[in-house]
Design an enzyme around this catalytic site. Structure first.
Site, short mmCIF file in Angstrom:
data_model
loop_
_atom_site.label_atom_id
_atom_site.label_comp_id
_atom_site.label_asym_id
_atom_site.label_seq_id
_atom_site.Cartn_x
_atom_site.Cartn_y
_atom_site.Cartn_z
N ARG A 125 0.86 -1.18 0.00
CA ARG A 125 0.00 0.00 0.00
C ARG A 125 0.89 1.23 0.00
O ARG A 125 1.73 1.39 0.89
CB ARG A 125 -0.91 0.02 1.24
CG ARG A 125 -2.08 1.01 1.12
CD ARG A 125 -2.86 1.15 2.42
NE ARG A 125 -2.05 1.82 3.42
CZ ARG A 125 -1.92 1.41 4.69
NH1 ARG A 125 -2.54 0.33 5.12
NH2 ARG A 125 -1.16 2.09 5.53
N GLU A 144 5.11 6.90 2.30
CA GLU A 144 5.85 5.64 2.44
C GLU A 144 5.14 4.58 1.61
O GLU A 144 4.02 4.77 1.15
CB GLU A 144 5.91 5.19 3.90
CG GLU A 144 4.55 4.89 4.51
CD GLU A 144 4.61 4.49 5.96
OE1 GLU A 144 5.72 4.31 6.49
OE2 GLU A 144 3.53 4.35 6.57
N ASN A 146 4.13 0.53 2.19
CA ASN A 146 4.06 -0.57 3.16
C ASN A 146 4.09 -1.89 2.40
O ASN A 146 3.19 -2.15 1.62
CB ASN A 146 2.75 -0.49 3.96
CG ASN A 146 2.56 0.86 4.64
OD1 ASN A 146 3.04 1.06 5.73
ND2 ASN A 146 1.88 1.77 3.97
N SER A 151 -2.88 -2.85 6.12
CA SER A 151 -4.20 -3.20 6.64
C SER A 151 -5.31 -2.29 6.14
O SER A 151 -5.08 -1.34 5.40
CB SER A 151 -4.17 -3.20 8.18
OG SER A 151 -3.81 -1.93 8.65
N LYS A 305 12.53 2.32 5.26
CA LYS A 305 12.65 3.78 5.02
C LYS A 305 13.98 4.11 4.34
O LYS A 305 14.07 5.02 3.54
CB LYS A 305 12.54 4.56 6.33
CG LYS A 305 11.27 4.29 7.13
CD LYS A 305 10.02 4.76 6.40
CE LYS A 305 8.77 4.60 7.25
NZ LYS A 305 8.36 3.20 7.44
N LYS A 364 12.25 9.84 10.53
CA LYS A 364 11.58 8.54 10.42
C LYS A 364 12.55 7.40 10.73
O LYS A 364 13.57 7.26 10.06
CB LYS A 364 11.06 8.34 8.99
CG LYS A 364 10.01 9.36 8.56
CD LYS A 364 9.53 9.04 7.17
CE LYS A 364 8.03 9.23 7.09
NZ LYS A 364 7.45 8.70 5.87
N GLU A 368 7.43 0.07 10.90
CA GLU A 368 6.08 0.12 10.36
C GLU A 368 5.09 0.20 11.51
O GLU A 368 5.43 -0.01 12.67
CB GLU A 368 5.80 -1.14 9.52
CG GLU A 368 6.75 -1.35 8.36
CD GLU A 368 6.76 -0.22 7.36
OE1 GLU A 368 5.71 0.44 7.20
OE2 GLU A 368 7.81 0.03 6.76
N GLY A 369 3.83 0.48 11.15
CA GLY A 369 2.77 0.38 12.15
C GLY A 369 2.26 1.69 12.69
O GLY A 369 1.33 1.73 13.48
N ARG A 450 -7.59 7.73 5.04
CA ARG A 450 -7.61 7.88 6.49
C ARG A 450 -7.49 9.36 6.83
O ARG A 450 -6.73 10.08 6.18
CB ARG A 450 -6.45 7.11 7.13
CG ARG A 450 -6.60 5.60 7.05
CD ARG A 450 -5.31 4.90 7.35
NE ARG A 450 -4.28 5.25 6.37
CZ ARG A 450 -3.00 4.94 6.50
NH1 ARG A 450 -2.58 4.28 7.55
NH2 ARG A 450 -2.14 5.29 5.57
#
Length: 474
Positions: A125, A144, A146, A151, A305, A364, A368-369, A450
């Protein structure tokens, strides 16, 4: 916010009515999460947080994000096959970042042994924000990509219907009809099903590798149910199950609890905290197997990253994709400024610039997350502390993107209904399948919007900061 909503945002009675309808619609549609109090139980659930109104997204930038997704799929897959590039790019990072170093050691061990896996599945994603220039025009800027456990492809497949109903309740029937259909769950399942088919065993299962605490289980079930509808058997296992009950046969076929596993779909394994010695051994067993890993460890490393920062250097994309100049141009057009903090003159200069003007940048780590990035005064403090230490090479620096805020209501269980100034982040899901050297599937698989209040610098839906949204193209 699109001018279409200006009349609604300040109408308290209309908002209250629409919010009540929206919450019931979300529950009816299955936009659900388990609760923080009972994260293991599906008999006590609530709606996943979402916006009351769909958020305005510039149509041209939305289309640009979709148009470049196949290019990013190709790029990630190409990097995952380029040992020399990964070795050189991550050389400084693995000296100071233990997590990336452990992943890299498994990667090298599996390569030395010889890959048993012949079919490769990528589900990624690519996330973007809309950077507002001084003249007011917006530009698409990648935050970024992923490459593991991306998710909300399931829940976002159901969110547009909720927003469609809300707009109708508010008398916006024409606008409701303009919301795009969106079903990433179906697109992701298509990729998993293709990989399962190419693995070549009707008896073998798809294994979702999942966390111990699964608040976001319904998001996964959306993808899972798409596979069951194709008569593909799905099992859910944790690293511990693989360690205790996993084995390889002489052909390196993977068995867990006696069942042959065709595809391992990771919804876990992207943060260091989940790995104890047993879980590292389970990860190695999975990587050594013939099963299709989504992602395999090379693809997880391709999403770091540090790789993202290296790709922004002049000439890097051209070397990786020499036969795809148009793809290179489309990819490069989405990049924000990215800077290396490697030791040496360039890294010293960048660190000093960021310490002097921290509000221009985001710091950064290789994580992840969500909820890991550093901003403002916190960025300055951390950089001052590590500026003369090799530890700084475990971070990259990125230009801070400045989107145009808009007013919306963020609906969360047990929270007051109040208007917030918000910014949005657009994610495009991509899926690809490679057999040997041939890409047999490469497509965009849907989108995720989002939105969060401007007071929060960082964090996604799972981190409890952002909420699910639907793009309203303007």
């Amino acid at each position: 916010m699109a001018a279409a909503w200006q009349d609604v945002v300040r109408d308290a009675a209309a908002v209250r009515e629409a919010a009540a309808v929206a919450v019931d619609a979300a529950l009816l549609a299955g936009v659900l999460m388990r609760t923080g109090e009972q994260p293991h139980a599906s008999d006590v659930v609530n709606y996943a947080p979402f916006t009351l109104l769909p958020s305005a997204v510039p149509r041209a930038l939305f289309e640009q994000a979709y148009a470049v997704q196949q290019d990013f799929n190709l790029l990630v897959d190409t990097i995952s096959q380029n040992k020399e590039f990964l070795e050189q790019t991550l050389a400084s990072t693995i000296k100071v970042d233990n997590f990336t170093a452990r992943l890299f050691r498994i990667y090298m061990q599996v390569l030395e042994e010889g890959l048993a896996q012949t079919v490769f599945l990528g589900i990624n994603r690519s996330d973007y924000m809309f950077d507002c220039g001084l003249d007011g025009t917006a530009a698409l800027r990648q935050i970024e990509i992923n490459t593991i456990a991306a998710s909300f492809g399931g829940l976002t497949s159901r969110t547009a219907d909720v927003h469609r109903l809300v707009l109708k309740v508010l008398g916006k029937t024409e606008e409701a009809a303009q919301l795009l259909p969106n079903n990433p769950a179906q697109g992701l399942a298509l990729g998993i099903a293709k990989a399962w088919e190419l693995y070549g065993s009707q008896r073998a299962v798809v294994m979702f590798l999942v966390e111990d605490v699964q608040r976001n289980i319904f998001d996964q079930r959306c993808v899972e149910n798409e596979l069951w509808s194709r008569n593909i058997r799905v099992v859910r296992k944790r690293f511990r199950d693989v360690f205790e009950h996993g084995s390889l046969d002489a052909s390196r076929r993977l068995y867990v609890d006696g069942q042959e596993v065709a595809v391992v779909y990771y919804r876990e394994g992207y943060v260091p905290q989940v790995y104890d010695q047993q879980n590292w051994e389970a990860r190695l067993l999975l990587e050594r197997s013939r099963a299709v890993k989504c992602p395999d460890i090379a693809t997880q490393l391709a999403g770091t990253k540090k790789v993202q920062q290296e790709l922004s250097r002049p000439g890097t994309l051209e070397k990786l994709l020499p036969r795809h100049p148009e793809a290179v141009a489309r990819i490069r057009a989405t990049f924000a400024g990215l800077y290396s903090l490697d030791e040496g003159e360039e890294g010293d200069r960048i660190a000093a610039t960021a310490i002097a003007d921290p509000d221009r940048f985001v710091l950064k780590p290789q994580r992840e997350g969500g909820g890991n990035n550093l901003y403002g005064e916190e960025l300055r403090e951390v950089l001052q502390k590590i500026k003369d230490s090799p530890e700084r090479t475990s971070y990259i620096l990125m230009d801070k993107i400045k989107p145009q805020p808009a007013l919306n209501y963020l609906l969360r269980a047990h929270s007051p209904l109040q208007v917030s100034e918000c910014i949005s982040e657009l994610g495009i899901f991509g899926v690809y399948v490679r057999q040997g050297r041939e890409l047999v599937l490469n497509r965009a698989a849907g989108h995720l919007l989002r939105t969060k209040a401007t007071e929060h610098a960082d964090g996604g839906v799972a981190a409890g900061v952002a909420v699910l949204d639907t793009p309203y193209l303007v």
